[in-house]
Write an enzyme that holds these catalytic residues in place. Structure first.
Site, PDB file in Angstrom:
ATOM      1  N   LEU A 212     -49.470  10.742 -67.988  1.00  0.00           N
ATOM      2  CA  LEU A 212     -50.563  10.715 -67.024  1.00  0.00           C
ATOM      3  C   LEU A 212     -50.254  11.770 -65.974  1.00  0.00           C
ATOM      4  O   LEU A 212     -49.119  11.853 -65.496  1.00  0.00           O
ATOM      5  CB  LEU A 212     -50.672   9.345 -66.345  1.00  0.00           C
ATOM      6  CG  LEU A 212     -51.457   8.234 -67.040  1.00  0.00           C
ATOM      7  CD1 LEU A 212     -51.348   6.946 -66.211  1.00  0.00           C
ATOM      8  CD2 LEU A 212     -52.915   8.609 -67.225  1.00  0.00           C
ATOM      9  N   ASP A 213     -51.242  12.571 -65.607  1.00  0.00           N
ATOM     10  CA  ASP A 213     -51.030  13.575 -64.569  1.00  0.00           C
ATOM     11  C   ASP A 213     -50.609  12.902 -63.261  1.00  0.00           C
ATOM     12  O   ASP A 213     -50.981  11.748 -62.999  1.00  0.00           O
ATOM     13  CB  ASP A 213     -52.315  14.374 -64.332  1.00  0.00           C
ATOM     14  CG  ASP A 213     -52.666  15.266 -65.507  1.00  0.00           C
ATOM     15  OD1 ASP A 213     -51.744  15.650 -66.249  1.00  0.00           O
ATOM     16  OD2 ASP A 213     -53.865  15.576 -65.691  1.00  0.00           O
TER      17      ASP A 213
END
Length: 311
Positions: A49-50
């Site tokens: 996940l960024d």
């Protein structure tokens, strides 16, 4: 002279923890911190996940890491807020603003564009991504001001639902296949609407059959007594619960754990009717032995085996 504090002995922890990743943490940062809180020897995450994104990040510990690939390949579901009218270098709030345009689109126009992006689509990976070219991630080229040609990849948007629209903010629920960049989807939708866009927020709410509602935050783990933290772990087979189960007697279990293919058609008439992936248990103690492929004619082919300590 004071003695340095003793290093804690890491523990052989096995299982799955559903983490609600906070904003500002990379997936690896969140993994390292949680691994330390559980004092575990071995751990891995199941797809990045960024840092600006939040939500469900399943973490695998010990023997569960053998099955993390299944979640890497699973469908994902997100809630995202798309900011129409402004484009950025990264497609989200972490980048610099590139362009600003007026937003004059109706809900009818939005729904029509969303329909165009539902189903199989082609998507060009962003420069600000961890995909590698010549051994170096694309984001390093991007930070140096270099833009490289990238081939479009096939992904599938299973569902794209408009939850709210109050210009310039548009909230969507996105269910998509592995390899989908929701940042790029938001940018492409904005381009199709003629005003451009970037993601204001992104929250992952489901990975395969695992759901955000059952997750826990890092802060909650930190607040718990150390002895209670291991109780947060789901068993290793939580990652395999969507597959049919096959139970073997002791003799067959030993052969399975030695990687032998087993002919089960005559021994077990109640096998699943359709060939495919299964989870395999030992009858005596219901110990998970691993995953396997059930092939035609009742052939059970071992796939990933669990270290049970008895073989």
């Amino acid at each position: 002279m004071t003695n340095p504090p003793k290093k804690r002995t890491r523990l052989p922890v096995h299982g799955v923890l559903l983490l609600d990743k906070p904003v500002g943490f990379s997936s690896n940062d969140a993994l390292i911190k949680t691994k330390r809180l559980l004092n575990a020897i071995k751990a891995g995450h199941t797809g990045t996940l960024d840092p600006f994104a939040t939500g469900l990040l399943p973490l695998c510990f010990g023997e569960a890491t053998k099955f993390s690939q299944d979640l890497l390949e699973a469908d994902k579901t997100y809630i995202t807020v798309v900011h129409l009218g402004i484009t950025t270098t990264t497609g989200d709030t972490e980048g610099e603003q590139l362009e600003q345009r007026a937003v004059d689109v109706s809900i009818e126009q939005i729904r029509a564009v969303l329909a165009q992006f539902t189903g199989p689509i082609q998507q060009v990976p962003p420069m600000y991504s961890a995909l590698k070219r010549d051994g170096k991630p694309l984001y390093e080229y991007a930070r140096a001001g270099v833009t490289l040609e990238r081939e479009a990849r096939a992904v599938v948007i299973h569902a794209l639902e408009l939850l709210d629209y109050s210009a310039p903010m548009m909230t969507l629920r996105v269910k998509c296949s592995k390899g989908t960049y929701v940042r790029v989807l938001g940018e492409d939708i904005g381009a199709a609407l003629g005003c451009g866009a970037h993601l204001q927020a992104l929250r992952r709410i489901q990975v395969g059959h695992l759901q955000l509602e059952k997750s826990i935050t890092i802060e909650s783990i930190e607040a718990m007594p150390e002895a209670a933290r291991l109780e947060l772990l789901d068993p290793v087979d939580a990652l395999l619960s969507s597959f049919p189960a096959i139970t073997l007697d002791e003799a067959l279990s030993v052969r399975f754990l030695h990687g032998q293919r087993l002919a089960l058609a005559k021994l077990m008439p109640d096998l699943p009717a359709t060939p495919g992936r299964v989870r395999v248990y030992r009858a005596a103690d219901h110990q998970l032995l691993g995953s396997a492929q059930l092939q035609e004619f009742g052939i059970l082919a071992p796939e990933r085996l669990i270290q049970t300590g008895t073989h």
